[in-house]
Design a protein around this motif. Structure first.
Motif, PDB file in Angstrom:
ATOM      1  N   ALA A   1     -45.457  13.418 -80.451  1.00  0.00           N
ATOM      2  CA  ALA A   1     -44.733  12.995 -79.433  1.00  0.00           C
ATOM      3  C   ALA A   1     -45.588  12.200 -78.277  1.00  0.00           C
ATOM      4  N   TYR A   2     -46.885  12.815 -78.187  1.00  0.00           N
ATOM      5  CA  TYR A   2     -47.636  11.976 -77.003  1.00  0.00           C
ATOM      6  C   TYR A   2     -47.915  10.559 -77.955  1.00  0.00           C
TER       7      TYR A   2
ATOM      8  N   ARG B   1     -43.563   9.147 -75.860  1.00  0.00           N
ATOM      9  CA  ARG B   1     -42.356   9.720 -75.234  1.00  0.00           C
ATOM     10  C   ARG B   1     -42.878  10.470 -74.036  1.00  0.00           C
ATOM     11  N   LYS B   2     -42.993   9.345 -72.947  1.00  0.00           N
ATOM     12  CA  LYS B   2     -43.500   9.787 -71.641  1.00  0.00           C
ATOM     13  C   LYS B   2     -42.330  10.938 -70.878  1.00  0.00           C
ATOM     14  N   GLU B   3     -41.049  10.560 -71.160  1.00  0.00           N
ATOM     15  CA  GLU B   3     -40.063  11.429 -70.592  1.00  0.00           C
ATOM     16  C   GLU B   3     -40.308  12.836 -70.887  1.00  0.00           C
ATOM     17  N   LEU B   4     -40.579  13.305 -72.098  1.00  0.00           N
ATOM     18  CA  LEU B   4     -40.886  14.638 -72.488  1.00  0.00           C
ATOM     19  C   LEU B   4     -42.000  15.301 -71.771  1.00  0.00           C
ATOM     20  N   PHE B   5     -42.796  14.487 -70.983  1.00  0.00           N
ATOM     21  CA  PHE B   5     -43.989  15.188 -70.330  1.00  0.00           C
ATOM     22  C   PHE B   5     -44.011  15.379 -68.894  1.00  0.00           C
ATOM     23  N   GLU B   6     -42.660  14.916 -68.567  1.00  0.00           N
ATOM     24  CA  GLU B   6     -42.490  14.871 -67.171  1.00  0.00           C
ATOM     25  C   GLU B   6     -42.710  16.233 -66.596  1.00  0.00           C
TER      26      GLU B   6
ATOM     27  N   TRP C   1     -50.034   5.478 -71.731  1.00  0.00           N
ATOM     28  CA  TRP C   1     -48.890   5.808 -72.548  1.00  0.00           C
ATOM     29  C   TRP C   1     -48.306   4.785 -73.721  1.00  0.00           C
ATOM     30  N   GLU C   2     -49.794   4.481 -74.431  1.00  0.00           N
ATOM     31  CA  GLU C   2     -49.666   3.620 -75.346  1.00  0.00           C
ATOM     32  C   GLU C   2     -48.957   4.017 -76.592  1.00  0.00           C
TER      33      GLU C   2
END
Length: 520
Positions: free
Chosen positions: A60-61, A65-70, A81-82
């Motif tokens: 995911a990283y 998928r930045k939204e999953l790591f909020e 977040w490349e």
């Protein structure tokens, strides 16, 4: 308060985050791993310890998928977040296969990755050629380097690790598959592999000699599993609810969970680490039980214990150099590397500068589970009856009724059909060791004193038992040896009442003939 949802058996990071399951934040490690100098990394951990979830989190990283790591640690660390294309291989289903079936399985995984990434399938016979083409095609199509994640890289080999015939054949299949990881280096952003055992780089990865093994790295010691600090800071409400359900205090519940599931250390120094599968299952089911061990003890482990003639009492309390247990399993000269890498023994203390460590069984769950697995070798598979006997013995000993406990054992052994190789004292010593270990008491054999060795020392919460065994002699002779050599003086400072127990076995009857008990 509603109980949290526990991700038991769920190994997909996105599903855990979207489904509002409990997630112990390990994302700081993700950031450090992916920003380290090392481009190739390997991590060994026991089964069901969170390796697959770690790989899924990396997936995911790299997909950005930045939204999953909020709300997680990495959200305050990562800036760019490349996004990178990801090749994800799960080898866990590649077990119990011959050469042809394993090749088909590898082709199927390559095809799945091709379809997921929109890469045209090429009709090639060799998996290494197809793997190479896939990496090159992705790079030329996207202009981005590829992240390669391989979970349970050793799964196809575990069940044949003890076989001289099948291991080399399947090992060559896997070596052939992994070979592009060296040739395609310019097109790779990051390569991460997990597994249980450590196969030598020469045998599996050929010329790929730049893999950084972080398995015993102090910084990554808590990357899988749940630490005691994480329990106290992120799971205190869970433990309180668990305690309320089983009608004990939170501190008592914590102690119970610690006794059963804590005790793992994968470096020295290392925080205390709990088995995540067992811990979360116990909280979900609101009951302490043998979940990790009961979920499947590999047959290869029991076979290897037999192959190396390992006695039950020899499994724990092992002094070893790091090179003796963090070692390639296919080259091992003892059972220690397999026991350690599989999670049946763990680091208890050590001197990293000297590379010398003390290894032991981590906790009650593993100790009892191991002894139950070995018990059939000593009671001719009368396991059900023996388990009942052990439960009754546990109650008797906890109440200080050793006489009743030995009477129970005498009656049980008198009903067991004849076993081979029982005409020596060591057989009964190991049988007693297994049974006392299943009672979850501290037990040791051949304990040194200034005047000799005590056959067995059993420590309960209220008493310390010095046990001397004889075969085809008498309980009086056993007690005479305890008294003659003043064994009890060795334990005068243990702060527990010392009880001397002399036991005589009859080799023809296969059970206890007589016993004698005295207070020191």
């Amino acid at each position: 308060m509603a109980r949290k949802r526990y991700p038991i058996g769920i190994q997909t990071f996105s599903e855990i985050r979207k489904g509002d399951y409990l997630y112990i934040d390990k994302t700081e490690y993700i950031y450090r791993m992916t920003h380290a100098d090392a481009k190739y990394m390997f991590l060994s951990r026991p089964r069901r310890f969170g390796k697959s979830l770690l790989v899924s989190t990396l997936h995911a990283y790299f997909e950005g998928r930045k939204e999953l790591f909020e709300g997680l640690a990495i959200a305050n660390m990562e800036i760019e977040w490349e996004q990178y294309p990801v090749l994800h291989f799960d080898m866990s289903m590649g077990k119990h296969m011959d050469k042809d079936a394993l090749n088909r399985y590898l082709h199927n995984m390559l095809q799945n990755n091709e379809l997921r990434l929109g890469i045209k399938t090429r009709d090639v016979e060799d998996t290494n050629v197809r793997f190479t083409n896939l990496i090159m095609d992705i790079y030329h199509q996207t202009g981005k380097q590829v992240a390669v994640l391989i979970d349970e890289y050793d799964a196809p080999l575990l069940d044949v690790v003890h076989e001289e015939k099948d291991l080399p054949v399947l090992r060559n299949v896997m070596r052939n598959f992994y070979s592009p990881l060296k040739a395609c280096d310019p097109y790779l952003r990051y390569v991460f592999l997990t597994g249980i055992t450590k196969f030598s780089q020469l045998s599996i990865f050929s010329e790929l000699n730049n893999i950084e093994n972080i398995s015993m790295d102090e910084f990554y010691s808590a990357i899988c599993g749940i630490t005691e600090e994480e329990m106290k800071t992120q799971m205190d409400a869970d433990i309180a609810m668990f305690a309320k359900k089983i009608q004990i205090t939170p501190s008592e519940a914590f102690a119970m969970l610690k006794e059963n599931y804590d005790g793992y250390h994968f470096a020295c120094p290392s925080p205390d680490i709990y088995n995540p599968f067992s811990l979360l299952t116990a909280l979900a089911k609101e009951k302490v039980d043998s979940y990790w061990f009961g979920s499947g003890t590999p047959t290869y482990l029991i076979e290897m214990l037999r192959k190396y003639n390992v006695l039950p009492s020899e499994i724990g309390n092992i002094e070893a150099m790091a090179a003796d247990f963090d070692a390639p399993t296919e080259q091992m000269e003892s059972i220690v590397p397999l026991l350690y890498q599989s999670g049946y023994i763990t680091i208890k203390s050590g001197n990293p500068q000297m590379g010398l460590y003390l290894l032991d069984i981590p906790n009650k769950e593993v100790r009892v589970g191991l002894m139950r697995s070995l018990l059939p070798n000593y009671v001719n598979r009368q396991v059900r009856t023996c388990n009942v006997t052990v439960a009754k013995m546990s109650l008797a000993i906890s109440e200080g009724r050793m006489d009743d406990a030995l009477r129970l054992l005498q009656t049980f052994l008198g009903t067991v059909p004849y076993c081979d190789n029982t005409d020596y004292e060591g057989h009964y010593q190991q049988l007693m060791y297994i049974i006392f270990s299943m009672l979850s008491y501290e037990v040791d054999v051949e304990v040194r004193t200034p005047h000799g060795r005590v056959d067995m020392v059993l420590k309960t919460r209220s008493k310390l038992y010095l046990i001397e065994l004889k075969l085809d002699r008498s309980a009086d002779k056993a007690m005479e040896q305890i008294n003659l050599k003043n064994y009890s003086n060795r334990f005068a400072l243990c702060k527990l009442p010392v009880v001397k127990v002399g036991i005589n076995f009859d080799s023809k009857k296969g059970t206890i003939e007589d016993w004698k008990i005295e207070t020191a």
